[in-house]
Design a protein around this motif. Structure first.
Motif, PDB file in Angstrom:
ATOM      1  N   ASP A 133       0.815  -1.219   0.000  1.00  0.00           N
ATOM      2  CA  ASP A 133       0.000   0.000   0.000  1.00  0.00           C
ATOM      3  C   ASP A 133       0.851   1.272   0.000  1.00  0.00           C
ATOM      4  N   HIS A 134       1.909   1.297   0.805  1.00  0.00           N
ATOM      5  CA  HIS A 134       2.690   2.528   0.915  1.00  0.00           C
ATOM      6  C   HIS A 134       3.803   2.615  -0.135  1.00  0.00           C
ATOM      7  N   LEU A 135       4.632   1.577  -0.243  1.00  0.00           N
ATOM      8  CA  LEU A 135       5.774   1.658  -1.157  1.00  0.00           C
ATOM      9  C   LEU A 135       5.425   1.299  -2.604  1.00  0.00           C
ATOM     10  N   GLY A 136       4.268   0.698  -2.827  1.00  0.00           N
ATOM     11  CA  GLY A 136       3.854   0.399  -4.192  1.00  0.00           C
ATOM     12  C   GLY A 136       4.417  -0.885  -4.780  1.00  0.00           C
ATOM     13  N   PHE A 137       4.908  -1.781  -3.941  1.00  0.00           N
ATOM     14  CA  PHE A 137       5.329  -3.090  -4.422  1.00  0.00           C
ATOM     15  C   PHE A 137       4.083  -3.916  -4.723  1.00  0.00           C
ATOM     16  N   ARG A 138       4.249  -4.972  -5.513  1.00  0.00           N
ATOM     17  CA  ARG A 138       3.143  -5.888  -5.747  1.00  0.00           C
ATOM     18  C   ARG A 138       3.584  -7.278  -5.326  1.00  0.00           C
ATOM     19  N   VAL A 139       2.638  -8.066  -4.877  1.00  0.00           N
ATOM     20  CA  VAL A 139       2.926  -9.434  -4.451  1.00  0.00           C
ATOM     21  C   VAL A 139       3.083 -10.304  -5.694  1.00  0.00           C
ATOM     22  N   GLU A 140       4.229 -10.961  -5.826  1.00  0.00           N
ATOM     23  CA  GLU A 140       4.437 -11.897  -6.937  1.00  0.00           C
ATOM     24  C   GLU A 140       3.902 -13.276  -6.588  1.00  0.00           C
ATOM     25  N   TRP A 141       4.195 -13.729  -5.370  1.00  0.00           N
ATOM     26  CA  TRP A 141       3.668 -15.016  -4.905  1.00  0.00           C
ATOM     27  C   TRP A 141       3.788 -15.094  -3.390  1.00  0.00           C
ATOM     28  N   HIS A 165       3.707 -18.117   0.030  1.00  0.00           N
ATOM     29  CA  HIS A 165       3.781 -19.531   0.394  1.00  0.00           C
ATOM     30  C   HIS A 165       3.598 -19.689   1.898  1.00  0.00           C
ATOM     31  N   ARG A 166       2.818 -20.682   2.261  1.00  0.00           N
ATOM     32  CA  ARG A 166       2.698 -21.153   3.644  1.00  0.00           C
ATOM     33  C   ARG A 166       2.726 -22.671   3.564  1.00  0.00           C
ATOM     34  N   PHE A 167       3.345 -23.312   4.535  1.00  0.00           N
ATOM     35  CA  PHE A 167       3.343 -24.769   4.526  1.00  0.00           C
ATOM     36  C   PHE A 167       1.939 -25.314   4.765  1.00  0.00           C
ATOM     37  N   GLU A 168       1.149 -24.579   5.525  1.00  0.00           N
ATOM     38  CA  GLU A 168      -0.272 -24.889   5.706  1.00  0.00           C
ATOM     39  C   GLU A 168      -0.930 -23.674   6.351  1.00  0.00           C
ATOM     40  N   PRO A 169      -2.266 -23.592   6.286  1.00  0.00           N
ATOM     41  CA  PRO A 169      -2.955 -22.415   6.861  1.00  0.00           C
ATOM     42  C   PRO A 169      -2.546 -22.187   8.313  1.00  0.00           C
ATOM     43  N   GLY A 170      -2.372 -20.918   8.642  1.00  0.00           N
ATOM     44  CA  GLY A 170      -2.021 -20.546  10.007  1.00  0.00           C
ATOM     45  C   GLY A 170      -0.528 -20.532  10.284  1.00  0.00           C
ATOM     46  N   LEU A 171       0.281 -21.081   9.382  1.00  0.00           N
ATOM     47  CA  LEU A 171       1.727 -21.059   9.580  1.00  0.00           C
ATOM     48  C   LEU A 171       2.306 -19.775   8.986  1.00  0.00           C
ATOM     49  N   PRO A 172       3.572 -19.462   9.311  1.00  0.00           N
ATOM     50  CA  PRO A 172       4.160 -18.207   8.852  1.00  0.00           C
ATOM     51  C   PRO A 172       4.149 -18.050   7.326  1.00  0.00           C
ATOM     52  N   LEU A 173       4.050 -16.807   6.919  1.00  0.00           N
ATOM     53  CA  LEU A 173       4.015 -16.440   5.506  1.00  0.00           C
ATOM     54  C   LEU A 173       5.433 -16.196   4.987  1.00  0.00           C
ATOM     55  N   TYR A 174       5.678 -16.627   3.765  1.00  0.00           N
ATOM     56  CA  TYR A 174       6.881 -16.271   3.012  1.00  0.00           C
ATOM     57  C   TYR A 174       6.358 -15.740   1.689  1.00  0.00           C
ATOM     58  N   THR A 175       6.698 -14.506   1.347  1.00  0.00           N
ATOM     59  CA  THR A 175       6.164 -13.904   0.132  1.00  0.00           C
ATOM     60  C   THR A 175       7.231 -13.130  -0.613  1.00  0.00           C
ATOM     61  N   ARG A 176       7.057 -13.033  -1.911  1.00  0.00           N
ATOM     62  CA  ARG A 176       7.951 -12.225  -2.746  1.00  0.00           C
ATOM     63  C   ARG A 176       7.174 -11.020  -3.242  1.00  0.00           C
ATOM     64  N   VAL A 177       7.782  -9.832  -3.080  1.00  0.00           N
ATOM     65  CA  VAL A 177       7.204  -8.592  -3.591  1.00  0.00           C
ATOM     66  C   VAL A 177       8.195  -7.964  -4.555  1.00  0.00           C
ATOM     67  N   SER A 178       7.668  -7.187  -5.504  1.00  0.00           N
ATOM     68  CA  SER A 178       8.559  -6.531  -6.455  1.00  0.00           C
ATOM     69  C   SER A 178       7.972  -5.202  -6.891  1.00  0.00           C
ATOM     70  N   ARG A 179       8.867  -4.362  -7.312  1.00  0.00           N
ATOM     71  CA  ARG A 179       8.503  -3.089  -7.916  1.00  0.00           C
ATOM     72  C   ARG A 179       9.606  -2.760  -8.915  1.00  0.00           C
ATOM     73  N   ASP A 180       9.223  -2.596 -10.161  1.00  0.00           N
ATOM     74  CA  ASP A 180      10.191  -2.394 -11.226  1.00  0.00           C
ATOM     75  C   ASP A 180      11.209  -3.534 -11.177  1.00  0.00           C
ATOM     76  N   GLU A 181      12.491  -3.232 -11.047  1.00  0.00           N
ATOM     77  CA  GLU A 181      13.512  -4.283 -11.030  1.00  0.00           C
ATOM     78  C   GLU A 181      13.875  -4.743  -9.617  1.00  0.00           C
ATOM     79  N   THR A 182      13.285  -4.155  -8.594  1.00  0.00           N
ATOM     80  CA  THR A 182      13.619  -4.503  -7.221  1.00  0.00           C
ATOM     81  C   THR A 182      12.727  -5.641  -6.737  1.00  0.00           C
ATOM     82  N   VAL A 183      13.351  -6.672  -6.207  1.00  0.00           N
ATOM     83  CA  VAL A 183      12.650  -7.850  -5.705  1.00  0.00           C
ATOM     84  C   VAL A 183      13.080  -8.072  -4.260  1.00  0.00           C
ATOM     85  N   LEU A 184      12.097  -8.272  -3.380  1.00  0.00           N
ATOM     86  CA  LEU A 184      12.364  -8.550  -1.973  1.00  0.00           C
ATOM     87  C   LEU A 184      11.548  -9.759  -1.547  1.00  0.00           C
ATOM     88  N   ASP A 185      12.118 -10.605  -0.711  1.00  0.00           N
ATOM     89  CA  ASP A 185      11.360 -11.666  -0.066  1.00  0.00           C
ATOM     90  C   ASP A 185      11.102 -11.224   1.368  1.00  0.00           C
TER      91      ASP A 185
END
Length: 175
Positions: free
Chosen positions: A78-86, A88-108
């Protein structure tokens, strides 16, 4: 024409956007799979390996520790304007691992204990730090009022701190 992995990812984003405009929603990963098939590959992993430059390193992806999915989305999407690429959770309720990107910058972003260290610093080159500053100022954030440090080493720098203490330094280099 030699298709690069960047070209293929752009094609997937355009495909997803065009389909959404026509009322068809697909995930980013589904769009990547479709583009891979269009390029004659079995799946995205195969296409990604074939399109990669095998002569050297590919871009590194920093992993930042986050502790609250809602706060992470509010800040990065919402603030920095990244978008969620994908996501992952091993199952519902477990911690989230996600990749976000904006232009050429990619962060997990990871809620997993042991991934990343809160307080990490990521240096991000930008073409126009003043334009980014205007954009972020227009999208006000309740905790942040960053300014541009015009005397920073490397070039004018906009530093923002996420809700988890991670620092993003957006720097406009002189080259």
């Amino acid at each position: 024409m030699n298709v690069t992995i960047t070209d293929a990812k752009l094609a997937a984003r355009v495909l997803r956007s065009d389909l959404a405009r026509d009322g068809v929603a697909i995930s980013h990963s589904a769009a990547l799979e479709l583009v891979a098939h269009q390029l004659g590959h079995r799946d995205w992993n195969t296409a990604s390996a074939a399109l990669a430059d095998s002569r050297g390193l590919r871009g590194a992806v920093p992993v930042l520790r986050v502790q609250d999915e809602r706060l992470a989305r509010e800040f990065y999407v919402d603030h920095l304007g990244f978008r969620v690429e994908w996501e992952h959770r091993f199952e519902p309720g477990l911690p989230l691992y996600t990749r976000v990107s904006r232009d050429e910058t990619v962060l997990d972003l990871s809620e997993h204990h042991g991934d990343g260290t809160p307080g990490s610093v990521v240096w991000v080159p930008v073409g126009d730090v003043r334009a980014l500053h205007r954009e972020l100022t227009a999208r006000r954030h309740p905790r942040l009022r960053p300014g541009v440090d015009h005397d920073a080493p490397g070039g004018p720098t906009l530093e923002v701190i996420d809700p988890f203490g991670n620092v993003l330094r957006f720097c406009e280099t002189s080259d």
